[in-house]
Design an enzyme around this catalytic site. Structure first.
Site, PDB file in Angstrom:
ATOM      1  N   LYS A   1       4.645  -0.026  30.090  1.00 26.36           N
ATOM      2  CA  LYS A   1       3.226  -0.365  30.264  1.00 26.36           C
ATOM      3  C   LYS A   1       3.160  -1.172  31.733  1.00 26.36           C
ATOM      4  O   LYS A   1       3.115  -2.386  31.541  1.00 26.36           O
ATOM      5  CB  LYS A   1       2.601  -1.140  29.085  1.00 26.36           C
ATOM      6  CG  LYS A   1       1.005  -1.490  29.336  1.00 26.36           C
ATOM      7  CD  LYS A   1       0.405  -1.986  28.161  1.00 26.36           C
ATOM      8  CE  LYS A   1      -0.921  -2.442  28.622  1.00 26.36           C
ATOM      9  NZ  LYS A   1      -1.807  -2.681  27.467  1.00 26.36           N
TER      10      LYS A   1
ATOM     11  N   GLU B   1       6.026  -4.473  28.794  1.00 28.92           N
ATOM     12  CA  GLU B   1       4.708  -4.693  29.837  1.00 28.92           C
ATOM     13  C   GLU B   1       5.069  -5.767  30.810  1.00 28.92           C
ATOM     14  O   GLU B   1       4.790  -7.083  30.815  1.00 28.92           O
ATOM     15  CB  GLU B   1       3.325  -5.223  28.926  1.00 28.92           C
ATOM     16  CG  GLU B   1       2.180  -4.970  30.099  1.00 28.92           C
ATOM     17  CD  GLU B   1       0.899  -5.547  29.551  1.00 28.92           C
ATOM     18  OE1 GLU B   1       0.869  -5.828  28.156  1.00 28.92           O
ATOM     19  OE2 GLU B   1      -0.066  -5.478  30.116  1.00 28.92           O
TER      20      GLU B   1
HETATM   21  P1  13P Z   1      -6.484  -4.253  30.638  1.00 28.06           P
HETATM   22  O1  13P Z   1      -6.482  -2.631  30.408  1.00 28.06           O
HETATM   23  O2  13P Z   1      -7.859  -4.600  30.241  1.00 28.06           O
HETATM   24  O3  13P Z   1      -5.673  -4.830  31.766  1.00 28.06           O
HETATM   25  O4  13P Z   1      -5.534  -4.701  29.226  1.00 28.06           O
HETATM   26  C1  13P Z   1      -4.648  -4.283  28.991  1.00 28.06           C
HETATM   27  C2  13P Z   1      -3.465  -5.140  28.294  1.00 28.06           C
HETATM   28  O5  13P Z   1      -3.108  -5.121  27.192  1.00 28.06           O
HETATM   29  C3  13P Z   1      -3.123  -6.232  29.045  1.00 28.06           C
HETATM   30  O6  13P Z   1      -2.019  -7.139  28.555  1.00 28.06           O
END
Ligand code: 13P
Length: 337
Positions: A217, A175
């Site tokens: 992600k 991510e």
């Molecule tokens: P949000 O969808 O609220 O941005 O959260 C996703 C997430 O895992 C952030 O690290």
């Protein structure tokens, strides 16, 4: 097919997505306090158990990302949380980074920590039932940011994390979140996000990570939250797909977007358009935190014993997101007459 690829496909296939319920205790406390609920272990468990036992988990949610505290908790009937999630055919995941800290050398930026002792923690998480993991690197946009230093250290950490996770038999979610804060245009977001993602894959390849057993992600390509130049869902979809085609290797099986501060409807409408226009081989779905939980949290906060009502709201949101993951959502499904 490798075991890791099978896990990744099980999480992402058939319009399923990911429920990101891995808020750290500090973040969850902010969320609960915003709806006037005291943040303690019991209340955090009550809300999360309501979500995890909702009927939509079976048809919509391929994986649930947990925080360390939740992975170790038991439900009111004595089941472990991973067992509860598995009983709906979904998989339990775990956030393994220990948060974004001030980056020495560029103090307005952050570096995500958590590599020390990670190999040992991963063994423990696997034994507790986790089959996938998450690590979030954060990048901010301004004239000078993200700096080369911040891109380099965060991409390096993401890659070392991913290699250790695969060694432990789990699927790493990579991510790299380029934050929405700021007045920048969507074109600037596209340029900076592509640069960040490309550097992540250079490091992942250097660290011999099997990309077929990973999930990306990322953020969608949007103008900054303070920008006056709003763009349509169609434009967001075009720019986001351009970014993916330009920067993500084709071996990656799937992309699960974060919502990053979009409203529930915006995050759903954008995901829907991205799937309508998807001309890649990637599975494209959601890994939402706020955009899956916000309405359910607000409803629940008014009567924390109302499990059925809260689940109804969560189920609706999960179904809308799963339709969007197949390009089958439309606005009139939000308020059926
Ligand atoms: P949000 O969808 O609220 O941005 O959260 C996703 C997430 O895992 C952030 O690290």
């Amino acid at each position: 097919m490798s075991e890791l690829r099978k896990i990744a496909l099980q999480i992402l296939s058939k319009g399923k997505g990911i429920l990101a319920a891995d808020e750290s205790t500090a973040t969850m406390t902010k969320r609960l306090n915003s709806v006037n609920i005291k943040s303690n272990e019991t209340n955090r468990l009550i809300f999360r158990e309501i979500l995890f036992s909702s009927s939509s988990v079976k048809e919509c949610i391929g994986g649930v990302i947990l925080y360390d505290e939740t992975l170790r908790q038991k439900t009111s009937s004595g089941k472990t949380i991973p067992d509860l999630i598995n009983s709906s055919g979904s998989l339990a995941g775990i956030k393994v980074d220990t948060g974004a800290k001030v980056l020495a050398g560029s103090k307005e930026e952050k570096v995500t920590e958590g590599l020390d002792g990670l190999r040992e923690r991963l063994k423990d998480y696997y034994n507790l039932g986790a089959r996938f993991t998450k690590w979030r690197g954060v990048f901010s946009i301004s004239d000078k940011y993200p700096s080369n230093l911040s891109i380099s250290v965060n991409a390096h950490a993401l890659a070392r994390y991913a290699a250790l996770v695969q060694e432990a038999g789990m699927v790493p979610i990579i991510e790299p979140e380029v934050l929405m804060d700021g007045g920048h245009s969507a074109e600037v977001c596209l340029k900076k996000t592509s640069e960040v993602i490309k550097r992540c894959y250079e490091e992942l390849e250097l660290n011999k990570v099997d990309l077929k057993g990973t999930i990306l992600k990322p953020n969608m390509i949007l103008p900054g939250s303070k920008s006056d130049n709003k763009i349509s869902n169609e434009e967001t979809a075009e720019l986001t797909l351009r970014c993916l085609k330009d920067s993500v290797p084709s071996e990656v099986p799937g992309i699960a977007f974060l919502s990053g501060g979009q409203t529930e409807i915006e995050a759903t409408a954008n995901l829907n358009q991205i799937n309508i226009k998807n001309d890649t081989n990637f599975i494209i779905t959601y890994s939402y935190g706020r955009a899956l939980q916000q309405s359910a949290l607000e409803f629940w906060s008014k009567d924390i014993s109302n499990k059925v009502g809260t689940q109804k709201i969560f189920d609706h949101r999960a179904k809308m997101c799963t339709l969007a993951a197949q390009g089958k959502w439309s606005k009139n499904l939000e308020n059926p007459k």
